[in-house]
Motif scaffolding. Structure first.
Motif, PDB file in Angstrom:
ATOM      1  N   ASN A 150      14.730 -23.697  58.229  1.00  0.00           N
ATOM      2  CA  ASN A 150      14.682 -23.992  56.797  1.00  0.00           C
ATOM      3  C   ASN A 150      13.776 -25.200  56.568  1.00  0.00           C
ATOM      4  O   ASN A 150      14.129 -26.329  56.922  1.00  0.00           O
ATOM      5  CB  ASN A 150      16.106 -24.270  56.297  1.00  0.00           C
ATOM      6  N   THR A 151      12.648 -24.966  55.962  1.00  0.00           N
ATOM      7  CA  THR A 151      11.675 -26.053  55.776  1.00  0.00           C
ATOM      8  C   THR A 151      12.107 -27.058  54.705  1.00  0.00           C
ATOM      9  O   THR A 151      11.447 -28.067  54.516  1.00  0.00           O
ATOM     10  CB  THR A 151      10.297 -25.493  55.398  1.00  0.00           C
ATOM     11  N   LEU A 152      13.194 -26.753  53.998  1.00  0.00           N
ATOM     12  CA  LEU A 152      13.711 -27.719  53.024  1.00  0.00           C
ATOM     13  C   LEU A 152      14.818 -28.582  53.620  1.00  0.00           C
ATOM     14  O   LEU A 152      15.446 -29.367  52.927  1.00  0.00           O
ATOM     15  CB  LEU A 152      14.241 -27.003  51.776  1.00  0.00           C
ATOM     16  N   PRO A 160      12.046 -18.196  57.616  1.00  0.00           N
ATOM     17  CA  PRO A 160      13.265 -18.975  57.433  1.00  0.00           C
ATOM     18  C   PRO A 160      14.399 -18.502  58.342  1.00  0.00           C
ATOM     19  O   PRO A 160      15.262 -19.279  58.731  1.00  0.00           O
ATOM     20  CB  PRO A 160      13.635 -18.767  55.966  1.00  0.00           C
ATOM     21  N   LEU A 161      14.433 -17.221  58.642  1.00  0.00           N
ATOM     22  CA  LEU A 161      15.462 -16.692  59.526  1.00  0.00           C
ATOM     23  C   LEU A 161      14.932 -15.438  60.210  1.00  0.00           C
ATOM     24  O   LEU A 161      13.912 -14.888  59.811  1.00  0.00           O
ATOM     25  CB  LEU A 161      16.762 -16.404  58.788  1.00  0.00           C
ATOM     26  N   THR A 190      14.913 -11.711  60.894  1.00  0.00           N
ATOM     27  CA  THR A 190      15.369 -10.505  60.206  1.00  0.00           C
ATOM     28  C   THR A 190      15.085  -9.276  61.070  1.00  0.00           C
ATOM     29  O   THR A 190      14.204  -9.303  61.937  1.00  0.00           O
ATOM     30  CB  THR A 190      14.662 -10.382  58.843  1.00  0.00           C
ATOM     31  N   PRO A 191      15.816  -8.181  60.832  1.00  0.00           N
ATOM     32  CA  PRO A 191      15.732  -7.029  61.750  1.00  0.00           C
ATOM     33  C   PRO A 191      14.326  -6.461  61.898  1.00  0.00           C
ATOM     34  O   PRO A 191      13.950  -6.014  62.977  1.00  0.00           O
ATOM     35  CB  PRO A 191      16.661  -5.999  61.102  1.00  0.00           C
ATOM     36  N   GLU A 192      13.551  -6.478  60.812  1.00  0.00           N
ATOM     37  CA  GLU A 192      12.236  -5.838  60.896  1.00  0.00           C
ATOM     38  C   GLU A 192      11.270  -6.593  61.805  1.00  0.00           C
ATOM     39  O   GLU A 192      10.233  -6.061  62.187  1.00  0.00           O
ATOM     40  CB  GLU A 192      11.624  -5.649  59.502  1.00  0.00           C
ATOM     41  N   LEU A 193      11.626  -7.837  62.184  1.00  0.00           N
ATOM     42  CA  LEU A 193      10.775  -8.552  63.139  1.00  0.00           C
ATOM     43  C   LEU A 193      10.798  -7.878  64.510  1.00  0.00           C
ATOM     44  O   LEU A 193       9.939  -8.142  65.358  1.00  0.00           O
ATOM     45  CB  LEU A 193      11.241 -10.008  63.274  1.00  0.00           C
ATOM     46  N   PRO A 206       7.180  -6.159  65.318  1.00  0.00           N
ATOM     47  CA  PRO A 206       6.122  -6.951  65.970  1.00  0.00           C
ATOM     48  C   PRO A 206       6.543  -7.525  67.325  1.00  0.00           C
ATOM     49  O   PRO A 206       5.710  -7.659  68.225  1.00  0.00           O
ATOM     50  CB  PRO A 206       5.835  -8.068  64.955  1.00  0.00           C
ATOM     51  N   MET A 232      25.307  -7.404  63.587  1.00  0.00           N
ATOM     52  CA  MET A 232      24.229  -8.079  62.878  1.00  0.00           C
ATOM     53  C   MET A 232      24.251  -7.665  61.418  1.00  0.00           C
ATOM     54  O   MET A 232      24.380  -6.509  61.091  1.00  0.00           O
ATOM     55  CB  MET A 232      22.900  -7.676  63.488  1.00  0.00           C
ATOM     56  N   ALA A 233      24.105  -8.621  60.542  1.00  0.00           N
ATOM     57  CA  ALA A 233      23.974  -8.286  59.128  1.00  0.00           C
ATOM     58  C   ALA A 233      22.512  -8.461  58.746  1.00  0.00           C
ATOM     59  O   ALA A 233      21.657  -7.731  59.215  1.00  0.00           O
ATOM     60  CB  ALA A 233      24.890  -9.150  58.279  1.00  0.00           C
ATOM     61  N   HIS A 234      22.184  -9.426  57.935  1.00  0.00           N
ATOM     62  CA  HIS A 234      20.793  -9.537  57.505  1.00  0.00           C
ATOM     63  C   HIS A 234      19.990 -10.451  58.403  1.00  0.00           C
ATOM     64  O   HIS A 234      18.781 -10.489  58.327  1.00  0.00           O
ATOM     65  CB  HIS A 234      20.721 -10.022  56.061  1.00  0.00           C
ATOM     66  N   THR A 264      19.418 -10.831  69.962  1.00  0.00           N
ATOM     67  CA  THR A 264      19.697  -9.585  69.245  1.00  0.00           C
ATOM     68  C   THR A 264      18.406  -8.890  68.848  1.00  0.00           C
ATOM     69  O   THR A 264      18.277  -7.667  68.923  1.00  0.00           O
ATOM     70  CB  THR A 264      20.533  -9.889  67.976  1.00  0.00           C
ATOM     71  N   ARG A 313      17.033 -19.983  47.480  1.00  0.00           N
ATOM     72  CA  ARG A 313      17.735 -20.428  48.692  1.00  0.00           C
ATOM     73  C   ARG A 313      19.211 -20.061  48.660  1.00  0.00           C
ATOM     74  O   ARG A 313      19.925 -20.267  49.634  1.00  0.00           O
ATOM     75  CB  ARG A 313      17.589 -21.947  48.848  1.00  0.00           C
ATOM     76  N   ILE A 363      18.993 -12.431  51.471  1.00  0.00           N
ATOM     77  CA  ILE A 363      18.791 -10.999  51.265  1.00  0.00           C
ATOM     78  C   ILE A 363      18.061 -10.742  49.957  1.00  0.00           C
ATOM     79  O   ILE A 363      17.139  -9.946  49.887  1.00  0.00           O
ATOM     80  CB  ILE A 363      20.130 -10.238  51.249  1.00  0.00           C
ATOM     81  N   LEU A 381      18.481  -1.980  53.931  1.00  0.00           N
ATOM     82  CA  LEU A 381      19.393  -2.715  54.818  1.00  0.00           C
ATOM     83  C   LEU A 381      20.828  -2.244  54.592  1.00  0.00           C
ATOM     84  O   LEU A 381      21.572  -1.979  55.544  1.00  0.00           O
ATOM     85  CB  LEU A 381      19.288  -4.221  54.550  1.00  0.00           C
ATOM     86  N   HIS A 432      21.650  -0.061  57.883  1.00  0.00           N
ATOM     87  CA  HIS A 432      22.236  -0.985  58.864  1.00  0.00           C
ATOM     88  C   HIS A 432      23.706  -1.248  58.634  1.00  0.00           C
ATOM     89  O   HIS A 432      24.478  -1.361  59.580  1.00  0.00           O
ATOM     90  CB  HIS A 432      21.525  -2.340  58.806  1.00  0.00           C
ATOM     91  N   LEU A 433      24.072  -1.405  57.374  1.00  0.00           N
ATOM     92  CA  LEU A 433      25.427  -1.879  57.101  1.00  0.00           C
ATOM     93  C   LEU A 433      26.414  -0.743  56.848  1.00  0.00           C
ATOM     94  O   LEU A 433      27.569  -0.845  57.237  1.00  0.00           O
ATOM     95  CB  LEU A 433      25.420  -2.844  55.900  1.00  0.00           C
ATOM     96  N   PHE A 464      23.828  -1.090  66.385  1.00  0.00           N
ATOM     97  CA  PHE A 464      23.492  -0.710  67.750  1.00  0.00           C
ATOM     98  C   PHE A 464      24.155   0.614  68.133  1.00  0.00           C
ATOM     99  O   PHE A 464      23.606   1.402  68.908  1.00  0.00           O
ATOM    100  CB  PHE A 464      23.850  -1.826  68.731  1.00  0.00           C
ATOM    101  N   ILE A 510      14.813   0.480  59.641  1.00  0.00           N
ATOM    102  CA  ILE A 510      14.217  -0.851  59.805  1.00  0.00           C
ATOM    103  C   ILE A 510      12.832  -0.886  59.179  1.00  0.00           C
ATOM    104  O   ILE A 510      12.450  -1.830  58.492  1.00  0.00           O
ATOM    105  CB  ILE A 510      14.156  -1.237  61.299  1.00  0.00           C
ATOM    106  N   ARG A 563      12.891  -0.991  55.356  1.00  0.00           N
ATOM    107  CA  ARG A 563      13.111  -2.373  54.910  1.00  0.00           C
ATOM    108  C   ARG A 563      11.838  -3.196  55.094  1.00  0.00           C
ATOM    109  O   ARG A 563      11.459  -3.995  54.249  1.00  0.00           O
ATOM    110  CB  ARG A 563      14.255  -3.003  55.702  1.00  0.00           C
ATOM    111  N   GLN A 564      11.151  -2.953  56.203  1.00  0.00           N
ATOM    112  CA  GLN A 564       9.901  -3.674  56.479  1.00  0.00           C
ATOM    113  C   GLN A 564       8.880  -3.418  55.369  1.00  0.00           C
ATOM    114  O   GLN A 564       8.143  -4.332  54.983  1.00  0.00           O
ATOM    115  CB  GLN A 564       9.363  -3.180  57.825  1.00  0.00           C
ATOM    116  N   GLN A 594      28.472 -15.281  57.971  1.00  0.00           N
ATOM    117  CA  GLN A 594      28.766 -13.866  58.015  1.00  0.00           C
ATOM    118  C   GLN A 594      30.073 -13.583  57.323  1.00  0.00           C
ATOM    119  O   GLN A 594      30.812 -14.486  56.952  1.00  0.00           O
ATOM    120  CB  GLN A 594      28.856 -13.419  59.462  1.00  0.00           C
TER     121      GLN A 594
END
Lengths: 160, 476
Positions: free
Chosen positions: A19-21, A49-50, A52-55, A58, A92-94, A100, B60, B64, B107, B111-112, B131, B145, B148-149, B455
């Motif tokens: 978190n850059t803030l 910032p966090l 996320t699953p789509e990362l 890459p 895992m949620a968001h 993970t 902030r 989501i 998502l 996912h959920l 999973f 995924i 969402r991407q 969570q």
């Protein structure tokens, strides 16, 4: 179903998150931005910032991934530790942990790269955008670690 | 002696909550409450900040749906400046909101929620997650995924980053779509359509195999609220408020969203940080209404795009006659129709030269001491209401978010599921899994609604009329 394998995982992917803030908590994204600005061949950097699953997409395309994070209540020096994909029963949620995300990359996209967690000690995570002098010094060491890994000079540490 | 069941924590939702199930003397479920046990207090600590900072601060609240807060906040700023923003800026904001709805719904669905209805309620919780879904159907998990991407890509193309982009500002937006960005978005469209088709096929089979869930997962009369265009077309960022009831009748239409306080009241319960908004003409709690995908599709007469309109017709047939679709299990179906509508609108927008315009920002001083910004967030209608002083410093902030507006309906959903499964003092495992999913249908975001971190683990208590906790179980 068989996961689709990336054509050829290549390059070094740096993912800095935080978190850059919240002052020093933002050191990961700042390192990623600094690496991106260097435009090193074969090196890509993402500031987030966090995680996320789509990362996972890459991440699966990289040969080596480095996750850069701030560390609170941790050793006072920059640490580089090898990462392994998580136990896949993890919920895992968001948002996800690096381990993970590696599991997702492996299970969904067919490849988990060699991966490292680079932690930079944080002193102040109060509200603000400036890094503390202490954490700024860690940035320099972290950059050197990434460059070393990018050039093939590995800096091994204990596995997590 | 009556009893009380508590589920704490609830999993695979955003935040931390618990559920209390109240029993009567005969051992039957009499009522249920969904409690949010976290507090953040954004409304309070924003006081004293300049209103112009709010589009940077309020995203902030949530990782989501930051875009929803960004856009509602910028709109509240427009109202304080009393400006009409340039048409290109409005179109660009709308495009980002479409990306936000796509990514958030993807998502929620893949996912959920999909692990529950694809893997089965009785699959152990440790495997009933994304999973487990990967192990059962890797292609589906990957497609989810990547859908969402796609939504995140739209946000990143416009705002420079996927989460917390400080891009919309009071008066407009900071930057246009670029030609390169347009090319990137276009490239995703075929895959996005294909994934949506897979999801529709999957959920339609699920509807055949989950008839009981459709009957008991939040299937009750209520009001529904959402934004619509003047002709009743589905709307996500502009338009006016419409309320319909479960018979499908419009009970209020073209209400000014900026005057929400004339028709929405907010009740507070001591057991939860979640407020309970209600439709004031019917009072509390009779004015219970639902928001979000199910509500938006119930209040809308058409989606405004051909493929989504064809699906809306099928959706509407699930209501009896002209009645509303009242089962909250069908939030999932509504989410898919909205994803499809968003993809179609994104595709259409790619041909709009305005999106490349540099005329993006109106400027003005403080021309109104109160400004309300309203937008449809993925989970439902979002209100940002700011009161400022002559220097533009915030004196009061009120945020009404979707999860709060669905609070009363979530309570009823839990009670309905519990009545079906709970007999006596036991907390049966099948009930726990289904109660969790009943809540998940609404895709609640407690970070937003309590303005919370972390969570959402689930804690259920079974409580007697005298307050004695007769049984409790925690998971997650």
């Amino acid at each position: 179903m068989t996961p689709v394998l990336p054509k050829s995982p290549s390059g070094l992917l740096v993912i800095g998150y935080g978190n850059t803030l919240r002052r020093d908590d933002g050191v990961g994204p700042r390192v990623a931005d600094a690496i991106a600005a260097l435009a090193l061949p074969g090196v890509h950097a993402l500031a987030c910032p966090l995680l996320t699953p789509e990362l996972a997409d890459p991440v699966s395309r990289a040969r080596v991934a480095i996750f850069v994070d701030a560390a609170v209540d941790a050793p006072l020096e920059v640490q580089m530790r090898k990462l392994a994909p998580a136990d896949t029963s993890q919920i895992m949620a968001h948002a996800a942990s690096p381990a993970t995300l590696l599991a997702l990359a492996r299970d969904v996209f067919g490849h988990a790269p060699e991966a490292w967690l680079l932690t930079i000690p944080a002193e102040d995570i109060g509200i603000g955008e400036e890094l503390s002098a202490f954490t700024r010094r860690g940035v320099e060491s972290a950059m050197e670690e990434i460059k070393r890994l990018g050039s093939g000079e590995r800096s091994p540490g204990p596995p997590l | 002696m009556s009893q009380h069941i508590v589920i704490d924590p609830v999993t695979r939702i955003e935040g931390h909550a618990k559920i209390s199930i109240f029993m009567d003397d005969a051992g039957n479920v009499s009522d249920a409450e969904f409690h949010v046990v976290e507090f953040r207090g954004f409304e309070k600590f924003c006081e004293g900040r300049p209103y112009s900072e709010m589009p940077g601060i309020t995203p902030r609240i949530c990782g989501i749906c930051p875009v929803s807060h960004l856009l509602a906040s910028a709109k509240a700023g427009d109202a304080i400046m009393a400006v009409s923003i340039p048409p290109a800026a409005d179109k660009l904001r709308r495009l980002m909101n479409l990306g936000q709805i796509i990514q958030s719904h993807a998502l929620s669905f893949f996912h959920l929620s999909a692990p529950d209805f694809l893997l089965g309620w009785d699959t152990p919780q440790a495997k009933r997650n994304v999973f487990g879904l990967i192990a059962a159907n890797t292609d589906l998990a990957r497609a989810g995924i990547r859908l969402r991407q796609f939504g995140q890509e739209i946000i990143a193309v416009l705002g420079g980053q996927k989460i917390h982009p400080a891009w919309a500002v009071p008066g407009g937006v900071r930057s246009p779509l670029t030609e390169a960005g347009r090319t990137r978005i276009r490239a995703w469209l075929p895959e996005a359509y294909a994934t949506t088709k897979i999801a529709f096929d999957l959920f339609k089979k699920t509807m055949d195999t989950h008839k009981k869930e459709i009957q008991i997962f939040g299937n009750f009369p209520s009001l529904f609220m959402g934004l619509v265009e003047p002709d009743g077309t589905w709307e996500h960022h502009g338009g006016k408020i419409r309320f319909t009831d479960s018979s499908g009748s419009i009970i209020a239409d073209q209400l000014d969203p900026q005057k929400y306080y004339e028709y929405i009241g907010e009740s507070v319960q001591s057991s939860s940080y979640l407020k309970s908004p209600y439709y004031t003409p019917l009072g509390f709690p009779d004015g219970m209404y639902r928001v979000g995908p199910l509500a938006r599709l119930n209040v809308a007469e058409q989606m405004g795009t051909p493929k989504a309109d064809a699906e809306l017709k099928k959706f509407k047939k699930l209501g009896r006659g002209r009645s509303a679709v009242t089962s909250s299990f069908l939030y999932h179906y509504a989410r898919l129709i909205e994803i499809l509508a968003c993809i179609e609108r994104v595709e259409a927008a790619m041909d709009d030269a305005d999106l490349l315009s540099e005329e993006l920002r109106a400027d003005a001083g403080i021309n109104s001491l109160r400004g309300v910004g309203v937008s449809e967030a993925p989970r439902g209608t979002l209100f940002h209401d700011y009161t400022v002083d002559r220097d533009g410093l915030l004196r009061k902030v009120n945020l009404i978010v979707a999860t709060g507006q669905n609070n009363l309906a979530m309570n009823q959903t839990v009670a309905q599921i519990a009545r079906y499964y709970v007999k006596g003092n036991k907390i049966p495992e099948p009930m726990l899994n289904r109660v969790e999913h009943g809540i998940r249908c609404y895709d609640p975001c407690l970070s937003c609604s309590t303005h919370a971190v972390g969570q959402m683990p689930l804690h259920v208590q079974l409580i007697a009329p005298d307050g004695t906790v007769l049984n409790e179980i925690a998971c997650g």
